[in-house]
Scaffold this motif. Structure first.
Motif, PDB file in Angstrom:
ATOM      1  N   ALA A  22       0.808  -1.208   0.000  1.00 57.18           N
ATOM      2  CA  ALA A  22       0.000   0.000   0.000  1.00 57.18           C
ATOM      3  C   ALA A  22       0.841   1.256   0.000  1.00 57.18           C
ATOM      4  O   ALA A  22       0.379   2.315  -0.398  1.00 57.18           O
ATOM      5  CB  ALA A  22      -0.926   0.003   1.214  1.00 57.18           C
ATOM      6  N   ALA A  23       2.068   1.165   0.442  1.00 60.40           N
ATOM      7  CA  ALA A  23       2.928   2.350   0.487  1.00 60.40           C
ATOM      8  C   ALA A  23       3.554   2.658  -0.854  1.00 60.40           C
ATOM      9  O   ALA A  23       4.156   3.700  -1.034  1.00 60.40           O
ATOM     10  CB  ALA A  23       4.046   2.138   1.512  1.00 60.40           C
TER      11      ALA A  23
ATOM     12  N   ILE B 230       3.132  10.107   5.823  1.00 58.17           N
ATOM     13  CA  ILE B 230       2.249   9.201   5.102  1.00 58.17           C
ATOM     14  C   ILE B 230       1.659   8.173   6.061  1.00 58.17           C
ATOM     15  O   ILE B 230       2.345   7.643   6.924  1.00 58.17           O
ATOM     16  CB  ILE B 230       3.025   8.468   3.995  1.00 58.17           C
ATOM     17  CG1 ILE B 230       3.624   9.470   3.011  1.00 58.17           C
ATOM     18  CG2 ILE B 230       2.119   7.491   3.265  1.00 58.17           C
ATOM     19  CD1 ILE B 230       2.613  10.316   2.295  1.00 58.17           C
ATOM     20  N   GLU B 231       0.357   7.904   5.919  1.00 59.09           N
ATOM     21  CA  GLU B 231      -0.304   6.853   6.693  1.00 59.09           C
ATOM     22  C   GLU B 231      -0.781   5.771   5.735  1.00 59.09           C
ATOM     23  O   GLU B 231      -1.384   6.076   4.701  1.00 59.09           O
ATOM     24  CB  GLU B 231      -1.478   7.423   7.481  1.00 59.09           C
ATOM     25  CG  GLU B 231      -1.058   8.441   8.536  1.00 59.09           C
ATOM     26  CD  GLU B 231      -2.242   8.997   9.297  1.00 59.09           C
ATOM     27  OE1 GLU B 231      -3.359   8.469   9.109  1.00 59.09           O
ATOM     28  OE2 GLU B 231      -2.059   9.962  10.062  1.00 59.09           O
ATOM     29  N   VAL B 232      -0.462   4.508   6.066  1.00 59.36           N
ATOM     30  CA  VAL B 232      -0.774   3.391   5.173  1.00 59.36           C
ATOM     31  C   VAL B 232      -1.508   2.295   5.942  1.00 59.36           C
ATOM     32  O   VAL B 232      -1.153   1.971   7.071  1.00 59.36           O
ATOM     33  CB  VAL B 232       0.519   2.809   4.559  1.00 59.36           C
ATOM     34  CG1 VAL B 232       0.208   1.587   3.704  1.00 59.36           C
ATOM     35  CG2 VAL B 232       1.250   3.865   3.738  1.00 59.36           C
TER      36      VAL B 232
ATOM     37  N   LEU C 111      -2.274  10.836   2.021  1.00 55.92           N
ATOM     38  CA  LEU C 111      -1.145  11.439   1.315  1.00 55.92           C
ATOM     39  C   LEU C 111      -1.211  12.965   1.279  1.00 55.92           C
ATOM     40  O   LEU C 111      -2.119  13.539   0.679  1.00 55.92           O
ATOM     41  CB  LEU C 111      -1.126  10.903  -0.120  1.00 55.92           C
ATOM     42  CG  LEU C 111      -0.111  11.498  -1.086  1.00 55.92           C
ATOM     43  CD1 LEU C 111       1.303  11.171  -0.614  1.00 55.92           C
ATOM     44  CD2 LEU C 111      -0.326  10.948  -2.479  1.00 55.92           C
TER      45      LEU C 111
ATOM     46  N   ILE D 239      -4.328   4.911   1.936  1.00 57.51           N
ATOM     47  CA  ILE D 239      -3.142   5.777   2.040  1.00 57.51           C
ATOM     48  C   ILE D 239      -3.585   7.211   2.252  1.00 57.51           C
ATOM     49  O   ILE D 239      -4.393   7.732   1.479  1.00 57.51           O
ATOM     50  CB  ILE D 239      -2.278   5.704   0.774  1.00 57.51           C
ATOM     51  CG1 ILE D 239      -1.763   4.292   0.541  1.00 57.51           C
ATOM     52  CG2 ILE D 239      -1.096   6.674   0.873  1.00 57.51           C
ATOM     53  CD1 ILE D 239      -1.010   4.117  -0.763  1.00 57.51           C
TER      54      ILE D 239
END
Length: 290
Positions: free
Chosen positions: A12-13, A150-152, A167, A165
């Motif tokens: 996902a990143a 960033i949050e994944v 962003l 994600i």
């Protein structure tokens, strides 16, 4: 199966990765791992290398829609802190986590495009002249802030539910008149896009749209995972007004750009779509291939 799950946590990143401050030397992996040359293997916390080339999608902000026509490469690694049990994205070894690729804004700032009933050759000639002239503009999506912003959530992307994600970005508008410092959003005031592979829930006038997790594949050893044909979407984010356009004349040019683009643009009037091939690999396997 354990290896596949570990590798998958980085997938996902891959679609988004902010510019890294790391300037260590590149690596030379071979075979099926050769695309991971900029994996931050010098960082001991990195367990997984990630790589993506996004060659489709679009960003629509205000009155302008910019198709993603020239591929953008995203690369780096996924680190894990065994003391805090926290995961974080680590930027590319050479600092080029996200390649800054200018995309043509169709019709330029004025939005002038050839009518569809013209012959295709005449449409192409006219549009190229507009896009190459003083009114022609390019837009470049850049990461706002460090990789830690960033949050994944791999779980969300795979089950097609919730934010996959989160962003934060800034969009650079560029031509001879706007100069090199014309941005929508900034490091301190980013355009935050919460991408999902599932269904969005935007405020009106936008209506829900649906993304896709894509097809999951793995090599025989379970050390390389690929998500192909996926699509991450969001149409509920807001965008601030442009700033820094026209250099010393920004006091006059910023309002003009905002009126032409339709900025600031509230939530429910913008849409972002990312399409591409995402890959993750066990860092140890990448290193072993050198």
């Amino acid at each position: 199966m354990r290896k596949l799950l570990v590798l998958a946590t980085a997938v996902a990143a891959m679609m988004v990765a902010p510019a890294s401050q790391a300037l260590a030397g590149s690596h030379s992996p071979t075979g099926e791992f050769e695309q991971f040359a900029e994996c931050p293997l010098s960082n001991p916390t990195v367990l997984v290398c990630v790589f993506s080339e996004s060659a489709g999608g679009s960003f629509q902000i205000g009155a302008k829609t910019v198709p993603l026509e020239d591929p953008v490469t995203l690369q780096g690694g996924l680190g894990f802190d065994f003391e805090t049990f926290e995961e974080s994205f680590v930027g590319a070894e050479n600092g080029e986590t996200l390649t800054k690729v200018p995309q043509t804004v169709p019709g330029g700032l004025l939005g002038i495009e050839a009518p569809g009933w013209w012959p295709s050759w005449l449409q192409n000639w006219f549009n190229n002249k507009i896009n190459e002239g003083l009114t022609g503009v390019t837009a470049t999506v850049e990461l706002a802030g460090p990789a830690s912003n960033i949050e994944v959530s791999l779980g969300n992307i795979l089950i097609e539910l919730g934010t996959a994600i989160s962003l934060p970005v800034k969009i650079k508008l560029d031509n001879a008149i706007l100069g090199s410092s014309c941005y929508i959003g900034s490091d301190s005031n980013p355009v935050t896009i919460d991408f999902t592979s599932g269904e969005t829930s935007p405020p009106p006038p936008n209506e829900p749209i649906h993304g896709s997790a894509g097809t999951f594949e793995a090599n025989e050893a379970g050390t390389l995972v690929t998500l192909s044909g996926g699509e991450l979407v969001n149409n509920s984010f807001a965008a601030p007004g442009a700033d820094g356009c026209g250099g010393i004349f920004s006091f006059f040019v910023d309002p003009l750009v905002n009126s032409l683009v339709g900025l600031p643009s509230p939530a429910g009037t913008n849409t972002a779509v990312l399409e591409g091939k995402l890959q993750s690999a066990e860092a140890a396997a990448v290193k072993a291939s050198e």
